[in-house]
Scaffold this motif. Structure first.
Motif, mmCIF file in Angstrom:
data_model
loop_
_atom_site.group_PDB
_atom_site.id
_atom_site.type_symbol
_atom_site.label_atom_id
_atom_site.label_comp_id
_atom_site.label_asym_id
_atom_site.label_seq_id
_atom_site.Cartn_x
_atom_site.Cartn_y
_atom_site.Cartn_z
ATOM 1 N N LEU A 1 -4.249 6.747 -4.825
ATOM 2 C CA LEU A 1 -3.189 7.712 -5.142
ATOM 3 C C LEU A 1 -3.693 9.065 -5.653
ATOM 4 C CD1 LEU A 1 -0.090 7.906 -5.145
ATOM 5 C CD2 LEU A 1 -0.112 7.076 -7.489
ATOM 6 N N GLY B 1 -3.494 1.034 -2.975
ATOM 7 C CA GLY B 1 -2.725 2.267 -2.915
ATOM 8 C C GLY B 1 -2.799 3.053 -4.212
ATOM 9 N N PHE B 2 -2.712 2.358 -5.347
ATOM 10 C CA PHE B 2 -2.805 3.036 -6.643
ATOM 11 C C PHE B 2 -4.191 3.634 -6.851
ATOM 12 C CE2 PHE B 2 0.969 0.526 -8.130
ATOM 13 C CZ PHE B 2 1.736 1.640 -8.497
ATOM 14 N N LEU C 1 4.953 6.801 -4.570
ATOM 15 C CA LEU C 1 5.218 7.300 -5.918
ATOM 16 C C LEU C 1 4.838 8.769 -6.069
ATOM 17 C CD1 LEU C 1 4.124 4.336 -8.209
ATOM 18 C CD2 LEU C 1 6.439 5.139 -7.740
ATOM 19 N N PHE D 1 2.398 -6.367 -7.455
ATOM 20 C CA PHE D 1 1.285 -5.650 -8.078
ATOM 21 C C PHE D 1 1.051 -6.163 -9.494
ATOM 22 C CE2 PHE D 1 0.141 -1.932 -10.805
ATOM 23 C CZ PHE D 1 -1.176 -1.824 -10.411
ATOM 24 N N TYR E 1 0.830 -1.212 0.000
ATOM 25 C CA TYR E 1 0.000 0.000 0.000
ATOM 26 C C TYR E 1 0.864 1.261 0.000
ATOM 27 C CZ TYR E 1 -3.367 3.411 1.895
ATOM 28 O OH TYR E 1 -4.155 4.514 2.105
ATOM 29 N N ALA F 1 2.934 2.051 -3.213
ATOM 30 C CA ALA F 1 2.158 2.738 -4.252
ATOM 31 C C ALA F 1 2.014 4.225 -3.940
ATOM 32 C CB ALA F 1 0.788 2.084 -4.393
ATOM 33 N N PHE G 1 7.322 -3.455 -7.302
ATOM 34 C CA PHE G 1 6.002 -3.504 -7.935
ATOM 35 C C PHE G 1 5.713 -4.844 -8.619
ATOM 36 C CE2 PHE G 1 7.555 0.837 -7.772
ATOM 37 C CZ PHE G 1 6.522 1.454 -7.082
ATOM 38 N N SER H 1 -0.797 -2.802 -2.963
ATOM 39 C CA SER H 1 -0.380 -1.845 -3.991
ATOM 40 C C SER H 1 -1.556 -1.410 -4.854
ATOM 41 C CB SER H 1 0.714 -2.456 -4.868
ATOM 42 O OG SER H 1 1.903 -2.660 -4.143
ATOM 43 N N LEU H 2 -2.420 -2.365 -5.203
ATOM 44 C CA LEU H 2 -3.589 -2.037 -6.020
ATOM 45 C C LEU H 2 -4.470 -1.012 -5.312
ATOM 46 C CD1 LEU H 2 -5.393 -2.534 -8.471
ATOM 47 C CD2 LEU H 2 -6.396 -4.485 -7.269
#
Length: 343
Positions: free
Chosen positions: A324, A320-321, A235, A250, A229, A232, A247, A317-318
């Protein structure tokens, strides 16, 4: 050279006493050491353990118990940076162990001309049980964790990031404080700024420390989710401080989604190829991780644990993106070195 040993802790009453005992056993002269213990709003006995250590150890130049009002880790390190008095500050996580020569080895490295030093930081199980050793195997494997030098480096070299680092005072005076907006990647961002300012991070394999791995699969998955999380979100603040390998989980989750949709539409070939490759690699890496260990039935679960950790990180990560574009991340570093002190 006076050395400040800093520990930031939140609800670490189980592991903190062991680390404090390690600090007491250091070969470096106590009269040349300062110990800063920062409590991040603990709800267990962490602060009492800190206060007891301060009362019972007058041999140090100073022992201070400080309060981190914000509660998160980078804010805790900033409390220490606003209060330390040593020529060098050594950062040690509360969930860690250090050998008796840890401070001495760092000082020797810094006295040799370095500004930042550190070394390998393998993991340890909290308890010596088959299940705990299995989780350790998952965390220690390159397939289950990462290719970072601090996990398995064996040669002295300059690296991009360090764990349990020692820093000359001048380093933070030049680069400023930790970014308090970052929940897990504050050290990556800080080390990037250090490198950008011209400092080299010296990895010395003679400087050892250890980190306890999570004691449950659920805790480990939660940790991996949080790591993914924050990778991401970072970035938005510092895209250059993260390598591409951060990544990979992800990309794996995206691959699962993409091939599953194709399979549902009657095109399963890519899904078959991906899963065949993944499970072949997982089984091979699981065998490599346990082949020299005493065998136990639960080791058969290691490929599945790899999968759960990869998916946890990738889903983190997903999420988090997806967040974002709406996250108000900033370069807030908790203020600059303005001489203020907190108690």
């Amino acid at each position: 050279m006076t050395v400040t040993v800093c520990v930031v802790a939140k609800n670490e009453e189980r592991t903190l006493p062991r680390l404090l005992e390690d600090i007491k056993q250091q070969t470096y002269p106590a009269e040349e050491m300062e110990v800063l213990l920062v409590d991040s709003l603990s709800e267990d006995g962490t602060r009492k353990i800190m206060e007891k250590f301060a009362e019972e150890n007058p041999q140090y130049r100073r022992v201070s118990v400080l309060k981190n009002e914000k509660g998160n880790l980078p804010a805790g390190w900033n409390v220490a940076l606003r209060n330390f008095e040593g020529d060098v500050i050594v950062r040690i996580d509360a969930h860690a162990r250090i050998p008796e020569d840890f401070v001495q080895k760092n000082v020797e490295c810094l006295e040799g001309g370095e500004s930042v030093s550190g070394g390998p930081r393998p993991s340890l199980p909290e308890e010596d049980t088959p299940w705990q050793r299995l989780l350790l195997s998952a965390e220690s494997s390159m397939f289950g964790s990462s290719i970072s030098d601090f996990r398995r480096g064996e040669k002295r070299k300059y690296v991009k990031s360090l764990f349990h680092g020692a820093y000359r005072r001048e380093v933070f005076e030049k680069v400023g404080f930790f970014n308090e907006e970052l929940g897990r990647t504050e050290d990556n961002e800080m080390h990037y700024r250090m490198r950008k300012a011209g400092y080299r991070l010296c990895f010395d394999p003679s400087i050892h420390s250890w980190q306890y791995t999570r004691s449950s699969l659920r805790g480990m998955m939660k940790q991996k989710y949080g790591n993914g999380y924050w990778v991401a979100l970072t970035l938005k603040v510092c895209p250059k401080c993260l390598g591409i390998y951060y990544f990979v989980p992800f990309a794996f989750v995206l691959g699962i989604l993409f091939t599953t949709v194709r399979a549902a539409l009657g095109k399963p070939r890519m899904a078959i190829l991906m899963w065949t490759a993944y499970w072949s690699a997982a089984v091979a890496m699981a065998w490599a991780a346990v082949r020299k260990e005493a065998k136990h039935l639960c080791q058969l679960l290691l490929p599945v644990i790899f999968f759960l950790l990869h998916v946890s990180y990738g889903v983190g990560s997903l999420v988090g993106f997806l967040k974002l574009p709406f996250w108000k991340g900033s370069t807030d570093r908790g203020g600059q070195n303005d001489g203020r002190k907190e108690n």
